[in-house]
Write an enzyme that holds these catalytic residues in place. Structure first.
Site, PDB file in Angstrom:
ATOM      1  N   HIS A  92       0.812  -1.207   0.000  1.00  0.00           N
ATOM      2  CA  HIS A  92       0.000   0.000   0.000  1.00  0.00           C
ATOM      3  C   HIS A  92       0.849   1.262   0.000  1.00  0.00           C
ATOM      4  CE1 HIS A  92      -3.761   1.973  -0.338  1.00  0.00           C
ATOM      5  NE2 HIS A  92      -3.241   2.919   0.408  1.00  0.00           N
ATOM      6  N   TYR A 150       1.430   5.025  -2.656  1.00  0.00           N
ATOM      7  CA  TYR A 150       1.742   6.438  -2.367  1.00  0.00           C
ATOM      8  C   TYR A 150       3.109   6.825  -2.922  1.00  0.00           C
ATOM      9  CZ  TYR A 150      -2.492   6.136   0.270  1.00  0.00           C
ATOM     10  OH  TYR A 150      -3.801   5.931   0.602  1.00  0.00           O
ATOM     11  N   HIS A 160     -11.066   0.680  -9.597  1.00  0.00           N
ATOM     12  CA  HIS A 160     -10.488   1.667  -8.663  1.00  0.00           C
ATOM     13  C   HIS A 160      -9.064   2.020  -9.055  1.00  0.00           C
ATOM     14  CE1 HIS A 160      -8.801   3.391  -4.997  1.00  0.00           C
ATOM     15  NE2 HIS A 160      -8.023   2.342  -4.842  1.00  0.00           N
ATOM     16  N   PHE A 161      -8.246   0.986  -9.303  1.00  0.00           N
ATOM     17  CA  PHE A 161      -6.847   1.379  -9.517  1.00  0.00           C
ATOM     18  C   PHE A 161      -6.579   1.846 -10.945  1.00  0.00           C
ATOM     19  CE2 PHE A 161      -6.105  -3.387  -9.564  1.00  0.00           C
ATOM     20  CZ  PHE A 161      -5.589  -3.510 -10.841  1.00  0.00           C
ATOM     21  N   HIS A 162      -7.559   1.649 -11.851  1.00  0.00           N
ATOM     22  CA  HIS A 162      -7.356   2.286 -13.155  1.00  0.00           C
ATOM     23  C   HIS A 162      -7.696   3.781 -13.102  1.00  0.00           C
ATOM     24  CE1 HIS A 162      -6.590  -1.704 -14.730  1.00  0.00           C
ATOM     25  NE2 HIS A 162      -5.995  -1.079 -15.732  1.00  0.00           N
ATOM     26  N   ARG A 173     -12.159 -10.277 -10.452  1.00  0.00           N
ATOM     27  CA  ARG A 173     -10.986  -9.751 -11.128  1.00  0.00           C
ATOM     28  C   ARG A 173     -10.067 -10.938 -11.437  1.00  0.00           C
ATOM     29  NH1 ARG A 173      -7.173  -6.970  -6.433  1.00  0.00           N
ATOM     30  NH2 ARG A 173      -5.769  -6.769  -8.223  1.00  0.00           N
ATOM     31  N   ARG A 174      -9.013 -10.704 -12.160  1.00  0.00           N
ATOM     32  CA  ARG A 174      -7.993 -11.715 -12.441  1.00  0.00           C
ATOM     33  C   ARG A 174      -8.568 -13.018 -12.986  1.00  0.00           C
ATOM     34  NH1 ARG A 174      -4.904 -10.752  -6.727  1.00  0.00           N
ATOM     35  NH2 ARG A 174      -3.271  -9.381  -7.546  1.00  0.00           N
TER      36      ARG A 174
HETATM   37 FE1  HAS Z   1      -6.328   2.074  -3.429  1.00  0.00          FE
HETATM   38  C1  HAS Z   1      -6.727  -1.337  -3.678  1.00  0.00           C
HETATM   39  C2  HAS Z   1      -8.008   2.096  -0.463  1.00  0.00           C
HETATM   40  C3  HAS Z   1      -5.704   5.470  -3.079  1.00  0.00           C
HETATM   41  C4  HAS Z   1      -4.013   1.933  -5.976  1.00  0.00           C
HETATM   42  N1  HAS Z   1      -5.546   0.588  -4.614  1.00  0.00           N
HETATM   43  C5  HAS Z   1      -5.867  -0.748  -4.557  1.00  0.00           C
HETATM   44  C6  HAS Z   1      -5.117  -1.446  -5.553  1.00  0.00           C
HETATM   45  C7  HAS Z   1      -4.316  -0.519  -6.191  1.00  0.00           C
HETATM   46  C8  HAS Z   1      -4.603   0.755  -5.586  1.00  0.00           C
HETATM   47  C9  HAS Z   1      -3.291  -0.782  -7.276  1.00  0.00           C
HETATM   48  O1  HAS Z   1      -8.913   0.034   1.624  1.00  0.00           O
HETATM   49  C10 HAS Z   1      -5.217  -2.935  -5.873  1.00  0.00           C
HETATM   50  C11 HAS Z   1      -4.151  -3.763  -5.235  1.00  0.00           C
HETATM   51  C12 HAS Z   1      -4.309  -5.198  -5.674  1.00  0.00           C
HETATM   52  O2  HAS Z   1      -3.806  -5.542  -6.749  1.00  0.00           O
HETATM   53  O3  HAS Z   1      -4.969  -5.952  -4.947  1.00  0.00           O
HETATM   54  N2  HAS Z   1      -6.822   3.512  -2.054  1.00  0.00           N
HETATM   55  C13 HAS Z   1      -7.543   3.310  -0.924  1.00  0.00           C
HETATM   56  C14 HAS Z   1      -7.723   4.581  -0.237  1.00  0.00           C
HETATM   57  C15 HAS Z   1      -7.075   5.525  -0.987  1.00  0.00           C
HETATM   58  C16 HAS Z   1      -6.499   4.841  -2.113  1.00  0.00           C
HETATM   59  C17 HAS Z   1      -8.467   4.806   1.044  1.00  0.00           C
HETATM   60  N3  HAS Z   1      -5.120   3.434  -4.358  1.00  0.00           N
HETATM   61  C18 HAS Z   1      -5.003   4.774  -4.043  1.00  0.00           C
HETATM   62  C19 HAS Z   1      -4.019   5.387  -4.888  1.00  0.00           C
HETATM   63  C20 HAS Z   1      -3.540   4.381  -5.702  1.00  0.00           C
HETATM   64  C21 HAS Z   1      -4.240   3.180  -5.351  1.00  0.00           C
HETATM   65  C22 HAS Z   1      -3.613   6.832  -4.823  1.00  0.00           C
HETATM   66  C23 HAS Z   1      -2.500   4.421  -6.767  1.00  0.00           C
HETATM   67  C24 HAS Z   1      -1.798   5.460  -7.092  1.00  0.00           C
HETATM   68  N4  HAS Z   1      -7.221   0.648  -2.310  1.00  0.00           N
HETATM   69  C25 HAS Z   1      -7.822   0.858  -1.102  1.00  0.00           C
HETATM   70  C26 HAS Z   1      -8.239  -0.431  -0.540  1.00  0.00           C
HETATM   71  C27 HAS Z   1      -7.883  -1.415  -1.451  1.00  0.00           C
HETATM   72  C28 HAS Z   1      -7.242  -0.705  -2.554  1.00  0.00           C
HETATM   73  C29 HAS Z   1      -8.915  -0.687   0.740  1.00  0.00           C
HETATM   74  C30 HAS Z   1      -8.074  -2.930  -1.311  1.00  0.00           C
HETATM   75  C31 HAS Z   1      -9.292  -3.385  -2.018  1.00  0.00           C
HETATM   76  C32 HAS Z   1      -9.416  -4.880  -1.971  1.00  0.00           C
HETATM   77  O4  HAS Z   1     -10.319  -5.357  -1.273  1.00  0.00           O
HETATM   78  O5  HAS Z   1      -8.635  -5.596  -2.611  1.00  0.00           O
HETATM   79  C33 HAS Z   1      -6.947   7.002  -0.635  1.00  0.00           C
HETATM   80  O6  HAS Z   1      -5.592   7.358  -0.562  1.00  0.00           O
HETATM   81  C34 HAS Z   1      -7.686   7.893  -1.580  1.00  0.00           C
HETATM   82  C35 HAS Z   1      -7.709   9.344  -1.140  1.00  0.00           C
HETATM   83  C36 HAS Z   1      -8.040  10.253  -2.270  1.00  0.00           C
HETATM   84  C37 HAS Z   1      -8.925  11.251  -2.244  1.00  0.00           C
HETATM   85  C38 HAS Z   1      -9.152  12.083  -3.495  1.00  0.00           C
HETATM   86  C39 HAS Z   1      -8.596  13.499  -3.376  1.00  0.00           C
HETATM   87  C40 HAS Z   1      -8.748  14.201  -4.680  1.00  0.00           C
HETATM   88  C41 HAS Z   1      -7.830  15.013  -5.254  1.00  0.00           C
HETATM   89  C42 HAS Z   1      -8.123  15.630  -6.614  1.00  0.00           C
HETATM   90  C43 HAS Z   1      -8.651  17.026  -6.486  1.00  0.00           C
HETATM   91  C44 HAS Z   1      -9.151  17.479  -7.817  1.00  0.00           C
HETATM   92  C45 HAS Z   1      -9.018  18.730  -8.309  1.00  0.00           C
HETATM   93  C46 HAS Z   1      -9.581  19.037  -9.670  1.00  0.00           C
HETATM   94  C47 HAS Z   1      -8.374  19.846  -7.587  1.00  0.00           C
HETATM   95  C48 HAS Z   1      -9.710  11.579  -1.046  1.00  0.00           C
HETATM   96  C49 HAS Z   1      -6.534  15.339  -4.611  1.00  0.00           C
HETATM   97  C50 HAS Z   1     -10.920  19.685  -9.499  1.00  0.00           C
HETATM   98  C51 HAS Z   1     -11.605  19.987 -10.731  1.00  0.00           C
HETATM   99  C52 HAS Z   1     -12.904  19.753 -10.984  1.00  0.00           C
HETATM  100  C53 HAS Z   1     -13.518  20.225 -12.236  1.00  0.00           C
HETATM  101  C54 HAS Z   1     -13.793  18.976 -10.101  1.00  0.00           C
END
Ligand code: HAS
Length: 543
Positions: free
Chosen positions: A217, A221, A368-370, A433-434
């Site tokens: 995990h 990051y 999610h991860f795409h 998946r997979r």
């Molecule tokens: Fe995740 C599974 C939870 C973030 C990647 N994640 C995965 C896997 C990958 C991955 C590759 O809790 C699969 C692993 C595998 O092969 O089994 N993930 C989270 C949480 C976050 C999160 C809580 N993941 C990421 C990021 C990744 C990533 C970043 C890659 C870079 N994830 C999980 C969990 C699993 C999981 C479980 C396991 C699932 C399972 O059961 O297998 C957090 O860090 C997310 C926080 C993000 C935000 C969004 C903030 C938004 C921003 C953009 C602002 C936009 C602007 C534009 C300013 C709160 C900063 C505005 C303009 C407009 C016009 C609207």
């Protein structure tokens, strides 16, 4: 500007990353076509081999190599040119990592390592695959050390000043990487290598998975933070604005440092053998690690709005129109940010234990991860490479190349919206998946998934077209673009901003907190796993 000699090292890493994009993207196309049921792989390839090529090349190689290249350039740009010794160390790291990569790739291509990018037991690979990956990690440590050395030199030469934001961020990311890769290094050296060599008969699968996710995990990051470096430091300059708050940015990075590792168990909620209490504790910690991303969203919105209003944008959304929509250096990362809103929300759903029961091991997670790695992060990397490569090799991102880059962003947005949405929906309908295409013996439920799988193939094919454009653009920018000067944008801090508190620069303090939280979150689960391990005296036991 980045010194040309440092630029060569950065470029070497970036070129390897883009070879991985092309090959990994091709494997991705095969993937979606197979899952749609319309295509069968030739007999010399198997589904899991192609899935491994896709995951390893895009999830591990593109990321690690791009990050090391970008970070080298970022440190050279903001802390100053590397000394000869530092640069030599950087190159040693590059060659160690590249030799490891070639060895691991050879094993995957010969079907000796079809173990997916997560490669934990019980799937077993040829020992050369594990050693190859170990080399990639050691190589990254070495180049990372060169970056840290350059930063430390800057600190010595500029005592008492707050450090350049971009270099500071690189150092945080490297520390995060050192600490998290220890988990996977132990897994590889203590469990997988002896097992693959036949020195031990069995390994504890739960321990192997836990060590992997200790790393896995934080790995996401490690991928994300370079994208945040671009969002915080480069994007404000491109839009003509300033960094909203240096202290906020530094605090967000330090929060990532302490919270990225002790959350790995949220990938193991559905696994027996880990006590519910520790799953609960790591679920809570996962909600904390969302905070620095929310801070980032806040900061980005503020940067955009302030600049948009400065340019005369009126009303609630008038500022939005004033942003430089034709500039690919802005547009691609921006599309990434937009994708990260549903991507992050999906992450929060995954982390909510009860909802994880519904989505775990379904193709929802792939959706999610795409959105996260394959859009928010990847599009930011692409948008950055398109100006960074010409900056490093003395060429220019021409108007036409900029338009092609914008096409990449738009194709990506369309393809990924189709592919990722259908993955999310099919996942909620239970599609695993997979897995390759199957009608599951005529099951009614499985029949519901097929139209979404066809949609994934359509979205995936659009993404592949984007990858062809990216490959063409990279070749053009590397060898054919006209000579000239391309800027490496680094924004200044907004005037009147408060001085960064010294505590935010104190790596020892944050390092101690990081280690303490990790020890708290992992010691008892790991002791429990070892004490209840079914691996008996014939197999391997830690103690
Ligand atoms: Fe995740 C599974 C939870 C973030 C990647 N994640 C995965 C896997 C990958 C991955 C590759 O809790 C699969 C692993 C595998 O092969 O089994 N993930 C989270 C949480 C976050 C999160 C809580 N993941 C990421 C990021 C990744 C990533 C970043 C890659 C870079 N994830 C999980 C969990 C699993 C999981 C479980 C396991 C699932 C399972 O059961 O297998 C957090 O860090 C997310 C926080 C993000 C935000 C969004 C903030 C938004 C921003 C953009 C602002 C936009 C602007 C534009 C300013 C709160 C900063 C505005 C303009 C407009 C016009 C609207």
């Amino acid at each position: 500007n980045v010194d040309r000699k440092d630029g060569k090292l950065a470029l070497a890493y970036i070129y390897v990353a883009f070879i991985a994009v092309f090959l990994g993207g091709t494997a991705g196309l095969l993937q979606v076509l197979v899952r749609s049921g319309a295509y069968e792989l030739p007999s010399f390839l198997n589904y899991y081999q192609v899935l491994t090529v896709h995951g390893v090349l895009l999830g591990l190689v593109l990321t690690t190599f791009f990050i090391l290249g970008f970070q080298t350039a970022a440190v050279s740009r903001t802390s100053g040119t590397f000394t000869d010794k530092q640069r030599t160390i950087g190159w040693i790291g590059f060659w160690v990592a590249t030799i490891g990569l070639v060895a691991a790739a050879a094993m995957i291509l010969t079907n000796e390592a079809s173990v997916l990018y997560t490669f934990y037991a019980p799937l077993q690979a040829h020992v050369v695959f594990y050693l190859g990956l170990a080399f990639v990690i050691v190589g990254s440590w070495i180049t990372g050390a060169a970056q840290i050395m350059r930063f430390v030199q800057w600190k010595k030469e500029n005592k008492g000043q707050s450090s350049p934001l971009l270099s500071f961020m690189v150092v945080v990311n490297n520390f995060l990487w050192y600490v998290c890769t220890l988990g996977v290094a132990i897994e590889v050296l203590v469990q997988l290598v002896p097992w693959s060599l036949g020195l031990v008969e069995r390994v504890d699968v739960l321990l192997s998975r836990t060590l992997f996710w200790y790393f896995g995990h934080a790995l996401v990051y490690f991928w994300l933070l370079p994208a945040y470096m671009v969002w915080y430091v480069v994007i404000p300059k491109i839009i003509g604005g300033k960094i909203f708050s240096e202290s906020l940015a530094k605090l967000a990075f330090m929060l990532f440092l302490i919270l990225s590792v002790p959350v790995g168990i949220h990938h193991q909620f559905m696994e027996p053998g880990i006590d519910a209490l520790w799953k609960f504790i790591q679920a809570c910690l996962t909600f904390f690690v969302v905070v620095p991303s929310l801070m980032t969203a806040f900061s980005m919105f503020a940067t955009f709005e302030l600049r948009g209003r400065e340019l005369g944008g009126k009303g609630v959304f008038g500022w939005f129109k004033k942003l430089p929509w034709n500039d690919s250096r802005f547009l691609l990362p921006f599309i990434g940010m937009v994708a990260f809103i549903p991507g992050g929300a999906g992450g929060i759903i995954n982390a909510s234990y009860q909802m994880n029961e519904l989505v775990h091991n379904t193709i929802w997670v792939t959706g999610h991860f795409h959105l996260t790695i394959a859009t928010a992060v990847a599009l930011t990397y692409f948008g950055t490479a398109f100006w960074l490569i010409p900056h490093l090799n003395g060429r220019k991102l021409t108007k036409r190349a900029n338009s092609m880059a914008n096409c990449v962003g738009i194709l990506w947005a369309i393809g990924m919206t189709i592919m990722s949405s259908s993955m999310h929906i099919a996942g909620l309908l239970g599609a695993p998946r997979r897995s390759a295409y199957s009608e599951y013996g005529g099951s009614e439920q499985a029949a519901e998934w097929i139209s979404y799988q066809v949609a994934q193939a359509i979205g995936g094919s659009i993404l592949f077209i984007a990858i062809l454009v990216i490959t063409g653009l990279i070749i053009y920018l590397a060898f054919f673009a006209p000579k000239g000067e391309q800027d490496f944008p680094v924004a200044e801090v907004a005037p009147g901003a408060a001085k960064v508190p010294a505590s935010l620069e104190n790596f020892k303090l944050w390092g101690v907190i990081m280690i303490a939280v990790i020890i708290f979150a992992y010691t008892i689960p790991i002791i429990d796993i070892i004490n209840t391990s079914p691996v008996g005296s014939k197999g391997f036991k830690l103690w």
